[in-house]
Design a protein around this motif. Structure first.
Motif, short mmCIF file in Angstrom:
data_model
loop_
_atom_site.label_atom_id
_atom_site.label_comp_id
_atom_site.label_asym_id
_atom_site.label_seq_id
_atom_site.Cartn_x
_atom_site.Cartn_y
_atom_site.Cartn_z
N VAL A 1 0.84 -1.20 0.00
CA VAL A 1 0.00 0.00 0.00
C VAL A 1 0.88 1.25 0.00
O VAL A 1 2.03 1.23 0.45
N GLN A 2 0.32 2.34 -0.49
CA GLN A 2 1.11 3.57 -0.65
C GLN A 2 1.64 4.09 0.68
O GLN A 2 2.81 4.45 0.78
N SER A 3 0.79 4.15 1.69
CA SER A 3 1.22 4.74 2.95
C SER A 3 2.35 3.95 3.59
O SER A 3 3.25 4.51 4.22
N SER A 4 2.33 2.64 3.45
CA SER A 4 3.38 1.81 4.01
C SER A 4 4.71 2.06 3.32
O SER A 4 5.76 2.13 3.97
N ALA A 5 4.68 2.21 2.00
CA ALA A 5 5.91 2.50 1.26
C ALA A 5 6.49 3.84 1.67
O ALA A 5 7.69 3.97 1.93
N PHE A 6 5.65 4.87 1.77
CA PHE A 6 6.14 6.21 2.10
C PHE A 6 6.46 6.35 3.58
O PHE A 6 7.18 7.28 3.97
N ALA A 7 5.96 5.44 4.42
CA ALA A 7 6.29 5.48 5.84
C ALA A 7 7.79 5.28 6.08
O ALA A 7 8.30 5.62 7.15
N GLU A 8 8.50 4.73 5.09
CA GLU A 8 9.95 4.59 5.19
C GLU A 8 10.67 5.89 4.85
O GLU A 8 11.88 6.00 5.06
N LEU A 9 9.93 6.88 4.34
CA LEU A 9 10.53 8.14 3.92
C LEU A 9 10.13 9.32 4.80
O LEU A 9 10.91 10.27 4.96
N CYS A 10 8.90 9.28 5.34
CA CYS A 10 8.34 10.45 6.00
C CYS A 10 7.09 10.03 6.76
O CYS A 10 6.59 8.92 6.57
#
Length: 334
Positions: free
Chosen positions: A172-181
């Motif tokens: 999911v998108q939020s999980s991927a971006f949780a590694e960035l911000c």
């Protein structure tokens, strides 16, 4: 597959979701400069029939037509082909919110595109990420996070006091971006409702006005953790009219975000059918026996839980799932 813009395409601000393909003929990433250079990333239309995000973004940008944005924004507009048809995804398509980094389907062209979007935003030093969705069933507005950290809780708490912490499904998108911000998924009720659009608009304005997310939200929150994803096995017919192998109760949508007792009936089943519901935990193990039991041609809860995303949309149930099961958890000590 990805198109990029450094300004708003002509006609974007007033386009209806079903006509957006005339302006953006493929998934697109739009970069707009603001006073603060680290961008806020916003994704919308990962599911083509979930339009609240698009219309809130349009209203937000119209309000800044005569002035500078407080912060740079990068907008990812996803499944424009499904939006044209008014469906979650076309039959031949994958789910655009299951193919981001971390997916089990990393070999797909769509997964390479989502990796490209993630890499671009990492290079731009993305400040925060907001993925905007709708529910098909009756649900309150709530926010979902993938990490129990102060900045994530603050970003989500600006939208709702009701928060859901989840780690599956993968990709999911939020999980991927949780590694960035700090990253959040917004669930904004039924698609296109004015109350949802206005809520998201106010939220985006609030986030753009923040300098530090940790200072922006009241932490009086109700926190839940998803413990299982419920599916109907492919081999069984289902419906709501007492004419299928599994007949879900017509009032089942009213169970969303209600703490249900053990013994609550979810469905009736055909005699001698052996029909059942599947449940998958965070490790993708099938754990239906932990949550459901079967007696007198009924499927009932084996333990107290709170469901979310129950819907009467049979296409969504087949394409995604019947619901998620949650349990209340304590706020972490930060």
């Amino acid at each position: 597959m990805l198109e990029q813009y450094n300004e708003l395409p002509e006609g974007f601000l007033n386009a209806k979701a079903e006509n957006l393909h005339r302006i953006l003929d493929k998934p697109s990433l739009i970069h707009l400069k603001g006073k603060e250079p680290e961008p806020l990333f916003i994704s919308t239309l990962l599911h083509g029939n979930e339009t609240t995000g698009l219309y809130a973004i349009q209203k937000l940008l119209r309000s800044y037509q005569n002035g500078n944005l407080p912060r740079s924004i990068s907008i990812f507009v996803g499944n424009v082909k499904a939006a044209e048809a008014g469906v979650r995804r076309l039959d031949e398509q994958v789910d655009y919110n299951r193919v981001w980094p971390g997916t089990h389907q990393q070999y797909l062209a769509e997964a390479h595109m989502m990796q490209q979007v993630t890499d671009i935003m990492q290079q731009m030093n993305v400040w925060a990420s907001i993925d905007i969705h709708n529910n098909t069933g009756k649900n309150p507005h709530y926010a979902c996070i993938n990490k129990l950290e102060q900045s994530f809780l603050s970003l989500a708490g600006l939208f709702s006091e009701t928060l859901v912490y989840f780690t599956t499904p993968k990709g999911v998108q939020s999980s991927a971006f949780a590694e960035l911000c700090p990253a959040v998924t917004l669930e904004c009720g039924l698609s296109g409702e004015k109350s949802g659009i206005d809520h998201v608009l106010h939220y985006l304005q609030s986030v753009l006005s923040c300098e530090k997310l940790s200072e922006c939200a009241d932490m009086n929150l109700n926190l839940f953790h998803t413990v299982a994803r419920v599916k109907i096995p492919e081999g069984y017919s289902f419906g709501f009219e007492d004419d299928a192998t599994i007949n879900l109760l017509p009032e089942i949508e009213d169970y969303n975000f209600c703490e249900l007792d053990k013994g609550t009936v979810l469905a009736l089943v055909e005699p001698e059918s052996s029909a059942y519901l599947q449940a998958f935990d965070d490790d993708e193990r099938e754990v239906g026996r932990e949550f459901f039991e079967y007696s007198e041609e009924k499927i009932v809860l084996k333990r107290p839980v709170m469901p979310a995303m129950l819907t009467m949309d049979t296409q969504v149930i087949r394409q995604d799932c019947l619901c998620y099961l949650m349990e209340r958890i304590s706020m972490p000590t930060l």
